[in-house]
Write an enzyme that holds these catalytic residues in place. Structure first.
Site, PDB file in Angstrom:
ATOM      1  N   HIS A  78     -11.837  -4.216  -0.660  1.00  0.00           N
ATOM      2  CA  HIS A  78     -10.778  -3.553  -1.433  1.00  0.00           C
ATOM      3  C   HIS A  78     -10.916  -3.853  -2.927  1.00  0.00           C
ATOM      4  O   HIS A  78     -10.955  -2.933  -3.751  1.00  0.00           O
ATOM      5  CB  HIS A  78      -9.422  -4.009  -0.901  1.00  0.00           C
ATOM      6  N   GLU A  79     -10.999  -5.115  -3.249  1.00  0.00           N
ATOM      7  CA  GLU A  79     -11.068  -5.476  -4.672  1.00  0.00           C
ATOM      8  C   GLU A  79     -12.367  -4.965  -5.284  1.00  0.00           C
ATOM      9  O   GLU A  79     -12.383  -4.486  -6.418  1.00  0.00           O
ATOM     10  CB  GLU A  79     -10.942  -6.995  -4.863  1.00  0.00           C
ATOM     11  N   GLU A 138      -4.208   2.436  -5.703  1.00  0.00           N
ATOM     12  CA  GLU A 138      -4.007   1.610  -4.501  1.00  0.00           C
ATOM     13  C   GLU A 138      -4.141   2.415  -3.212  1.00  0.00           C
ATOM     14  O   GLU A 138      -4.783   1.973  -2.259  1.00  0.00           O
ATOM     15  CB  GLU A 138      -2.659   0.885  -4.563  1.00  0.00           C
TER      16      GLU A 138
HETATM   17  N1  ARG Z   1      -4.094  -4.793  -7.612  1.00  0.00           N
HETATM   18  C1  ARG Z   1      -4.003  -5.865  -6.662  1.00  0.00           C
HETATM   19  C2  ARG Z   1      -4.569  -5.323  -5.381  1.00  0.00           C
HETATM   20  O1  ARG Z   1      -4.280  -4.364  -4.853  1.00  0.00           O
HETATM   21  C3  ARG Z   1      -2.618  -6.337  -6.428  1.00  0.00           C
HETATM   22  C4  ARG Z   1      -2.010  -7.063  -7.566  1.00  0.00           C
HETATM   23  C5  ARG Z   1      -0.553  -7.018  -7.504  1.00  0.00           C
HETATM   24  N2  ARG Z   1       0.054  -8.051  -8.257  1.00  0.00           N
HETATM   25  C6  ARG Z   1       1.336  -8.068  -8.615  1.00  0.00           C
HETATM   26  N3  ARG Z   1       1.780  -9.085  -9.236  1.00  0.00           N
HETATM   27  N4  ARG Z   1       2.136  -7.100  -8.399  1.00  0.00           N
HETATM   28  O2  ARG Z   1      -5.423  -5.739  -4.800  1.00  0.00           O
HETATM   29 ZN    ZN Z   2      -5.526  -2.831  -4.683  1.00  0.00          ZN
END
Ligand code: ARG
Ligand code: ZN
Length: 850
Positions: free
Chosen positions: A290-291, A313
């Site tokens: 995912h990342e 996302e």
């Molecule tokens: N973008 C990150 C992911 O989907 C999630 C980060 C969310 N962090 C937050 N503090 N809201 O993998």
């Molecule tokens: Zn993400």
């Protein structure tokens, strides 16, 4: 700090920032309580913006000095940021601020975890590092110099210089500030290497604390597989010379896709057979993918504003699900996703926190990193792909990457590439992004003279802020089975676009049995009044693996609801159907294990509520226990065979095949424990050589009211390992009987290892409490009070984690008047806490108001 009147931000109010950023230079002089951040930023007026107010976000910063083009200025500073007079021409902004990472317990911005410096900037954490236009549509290249006497100093991009006590990093790809990252500490690298499709060498590193070196190999392999897969399937190549991943113990979420420097909750990356379960391995592989996939869907193409969060996302979750399906079993992954969506997203979509996949307003964006944005957002992409077909999907994605590389985009941009690729008008489809709530699809059937008519009707109940719902485009995959179980019509996708629509299948020799919503083709609730016999028929014959599983699941649910509502005994169709499936040695063990699953008690409560009944958690618990016991007795003769069939001779591997065998073996052990009082589980506990089996044996013992010795032995064996200790804490609460759950959870909070400021440890107890349905909802309210006590204690320390856990109360209106009163009292107590964070204030008021 609580705002006097919390401000609400609206999508419709979007305007571009008055200035563009050409480059950012940052210097960090690290010190635990007085880190200096010096910034040098090249701005120029944005020709596309009418409002030229020069406002920079900044929170909890001590401004030392600021200048524009070398001239010192004294800007107006508030607790949100600063405003200054800026020239109507390109200029250089310089500032020096001081921050206190050592006291940053909120884990947002620059903070410390076990002596290591790290950052979390998404969504709006960069403003806690320096003054900046902290919004995703402002993109720039970054150069970062870190001064500090720690051996490892990391930031985004490629290394561009290094010496005693300093390092410099240059990121050539323009990015928004939320993708900034810095890590400094005593870390050890687990190295790796990848050659991209065009032949470029990339240096890979997984950085961990000393002692964790043995838990890196799996994550590194997952990273390489992800890099290869994104090339093979999406044609996406990595674009820097290095890719770094860092494991951090204190982290609010799973992980973060910072450009070239992903930061992971250690629970989402560290793995070994002795300490991780098969589910941990699968989750780690998925999160690493995912990342990594965010590098294109999120980083190269980012979001214009936070309302568009699902743009990156939803798409990235969809991509990681495709990856997992390819690496493991596609049907098993699809079933896991449906289970997860129903457990986490449906309650959100159909309760007070309901919001569209693209929300239209928020107070605190961190409260919108939800199952709706992520998982329903991914389902919407799956539907789009199913509607346009695989080839058009691939073309549309190519166009998306071509057209929007380097941009900050909207859902409109996304939809447009599909319209331009296919010539299709997707106006109605876009309602999936704007309408909240789960559509319900009801089925009526007619059989007349060789023609089968399937009538589908859709409706969505009102949700907060949306009283009227319009019909959505729902792809319903359908196949027809003949009376002897042969498939007489293969899967086709019906497009339900009206409130009600009929579809005819002519020329059939006999009345068919319809298999509807195959592969879970849309995130809807299907209301199909099948008889038990009809469901049993599908359970025995459906050629679609998802729907075959679903037939068993629905049969179980119908049986349980009759046991609850009519005091019925467990249905024979269910018991015989399950026995037949378990006996079928041709079926994938993982799939057979899933067949033994039951709807969660919370789902049963929702189903009862839907039928106009008031769910009683104890009655639900008793019904589930009774059905489990009956199942154990019914399949008793088969259990020895299941035990031997699932033995593994080879050494441990975290692959899907071995994991499937262990899953089925574990399910068989749980049934066995209901018959032998845990004798076999005690043996398997002593013999287990991996965490999956150790934990599943221990669960059986605890469920049987035993396992005291094993629990103590487990503690002694693993007290040095914080990730395993999270399991030790969580399991005791998860396996507790309803009347003991709250007391066990309370006792555990008094344990010296209950380090409540660590989000993983906090969640291991409080999350397990909220998930233990009958225990959490104990009639005297002890579960509610305990959770509320701890939320109040955690809020000033870590608002994000507190706010997320408030969702434990989101289903409160389902229950009886007494429980509602008890929950309302606890939520009111939280709401009235002085200085309550904006995060928690928003959550509690949304839950209370609806
Ligand atoms: N973008 C990150 C992911 O989907 C999630 C980060 C969310 N962090 C937050 N503090 N809201 O993998
Ligand atoms: Zn993400």
């Amino acid at each position: 700090m609580r705002d006097a009147a919390p401000t609400t931000i609206y999508l419709k109010d979007y305007t571009p920032f008055g200035f563009l950023v050409d480059s950012v230079h940052l210097t960090f002089d690290l010190a635990a309580h007085a880190t200096r951040v010096t910034s040098r930023i090249a701005f120029r007026p944005n020709p596309e913006a009418s409002d030229k107010t020069f406002f920079l976000h900044g929170e909890e910063l001590k401004l030392i000095r600021a200048s524009i083009d070398g001239v010192e200025i004294s800007p107006v500073v508030t607790d949100k940021g600063l405003t200054a007079d800026a020239p109507d021409a390109p200029f250089i902004w310089e500032a020096e601020v001081e921050i206190d990472p050592g006291n940053n317990t909120a884990l947002e911005g620059l903070y410390m975890s076990n002596g290591m410096y790290c950052t979390q900037c998404e969504a709006e954490g960069f403003r806690k590092i320096t003054f900046y236009p902290d919004r995703p549509d402002v993109m720039s290249t970054f150069t970062v110099r870190i001064n500090g006497d720690l051996p490892v100093l990391l930031s985004n991009g490629n290394p561009s210089g290094k010496g005693e006590g300093w390092a410099e990093w240059t990121d050539p790809w323009p990015k928004p500030a939320y993708l900034f990252a810095l890590v400094a500490g005593e870390l050890i690298a687990h190295p790796g290497q990848f050659t991209t499709m065009s032949g470029r060498d990339v240096e890979l590193n997984l950085w961990v604390r000393p002692g964790d070196e043995g838990k890196c190999a799996f994550g590194m392999e997952a990273l390489k597989k992800s890099m290869k897969w994104d090339e093979d399937v999406y044609g996406r190549e990595y674009d820097l010379d290095v890719f770094n991943i860092v494991a951090v113990d204190d982290f609010n979420m799973g992980a973060m896709e910072n450009k070239g420097l992903n930061i992971f909750n250690s629970s989402a990356v560290l793995a070994s057979p002795e300490t991780s379960t098969d589910l941990n391995f699968e989750r780690i592989e998925a999160i690493i993918a995912h990342e990594y996939f965010h590098n294109w869907t999120g980083n190269r193409i980012t979001c214009r504003d936070w309302f568009q969060l699902c743009l990156k996302e939803g798409l990235t979750v969809f991509r990681d699900a495709q990856f997992t399906s390819d690496m493991r079993s596609a049907p098993v992954k699809r079933i896991h996703d449906a289970i997860d969506l129903r457990a986490r997203q449906f309650p959100e979509d159909n309760g007070p926190l309901s919001h569209p996949v693209r929300p239209e307003s928020f107070q605190e964006i961190n409260n919108f990193y939800t199952a709706t944005v992520y998982e329903k957002g991914a389902e919407v992409i799956g539907m789009l792909k199913r509607l346009v077909g695989d080839d058009a999907y691939a073309k549309a994605l190519d166009l998306y990457f071509d057209r929007h590389d380097g941009q900050a985009c909207t859902i409109e941009d996304w939809i447009k590439v599909f319209e331009d690729t296919t010539g299709r008008d997707l106006t109605q489809f876009k309602r999936w992004y704007s309408q909240s709530g789960t559509p319900r699809v009801t089925v009526t059937e007619d059989w007349n003279d060789g023609t089968y008519t399937l009538t589908l009707a859709q409706r969505t109940d009102p949700t907060p802020g949306q009283s009227e719902k319009l019909p959505q485009v729902i792809p319903v995959a359908v196949g027809l089975l003949g009376p002897n179980g042969d498939e007489v019509r293969g899967t086709e996708v019906l497009e339900l676009t009206e409130a009600e629509q009929s579809f005819q299948f002519a020329g059939l020799a006999a009345k068919p049995v319809a298999s509807i919503l195959r592969d879970f083709s849309a995130p809807v609730i299907l209301e199909h009044d099948h008889t038990d016999a009809g469901r049993a028929f599908l359970l025995a014959h459906d050629t679609d693996p998802f729907n075959r599983w679903q037939a068993g699941r629905s049969l179980a649910e119908d049986t349980l609801l009759r046991m609850i509502l009519e005091d019925a005994t467990p249905g024979a169709d269910y018991l015989d159907g399950i026995l037949a499936v378990l006996r079928d040695g041709e079926l994938d063990p993982a799939y057979r294990a899933l067949m033994l699953g039951l709807p969660t008690q919370s789902e049963l409560a929702a189903a009862l509520h839907d039928r106009g009944a008031t769910p009683d958690p104890m009655t639900i618990w008793t019904a589930v226990e009774t059905l489990r016991q009956a199942t154990a007795q019914h399949v008793q003769d088969l259990l020895p065979r299941l035990h031997s069939e699932t033995l593994i001779d080879a050494s441990f591997g975290p692959d899907a095949d071995q994991a499937g065998k262990r899953a089925l073996g574990g399910a068989a052990l749980a049934l066995t424990a209901r018959l032998d009082g845990g004798a076999r589980a005690a043996e398997e506990y002593s013999a287990s050589g991996n965490m999956t089996q150790q934990l599943s044996a221990l669960s059986c013992l605890l469920r049987a009211g035993k396992g005291e010795t094993e629990l103590a032995a487990f503690y002694d064996q693993w007290k040095h390992d914080r990730l395993v200790m999270d399991k030790w804490f969580g399991l005791q609460v998860a396996m507790a009987s309803p009347d003991e759950t709250a007391d066990i959870a309370r006792t555990l909070t008094e344990h010296p290892d209950f380090n409540w400021k660590n989000p993983n440890r906090f969640r291991s107890v409080m999350g397990a409490l909220a998930m233990n349905h009958a225990g959490f909802h104990r009639a005297d309210g002890a579960g509610y009070a305990l959770l509320a006590d701890w939320l109040i204690q955690l809020d000033p320390v870590n608002p994000q984690t507190t706010a997320r856990m408030c969702s434990a109360f989101q289903t409160w209106k389902r229950y009886d008047a007494n429980r509602q009163e008890l929950i309302r009292a606890q939520m009111t107590r939280i709401a009235e806490t002085p200085e309550l964070s904006r995060d928690t204030t928003e959550m509690v008021s949304r839950i209370l108001d609806a």
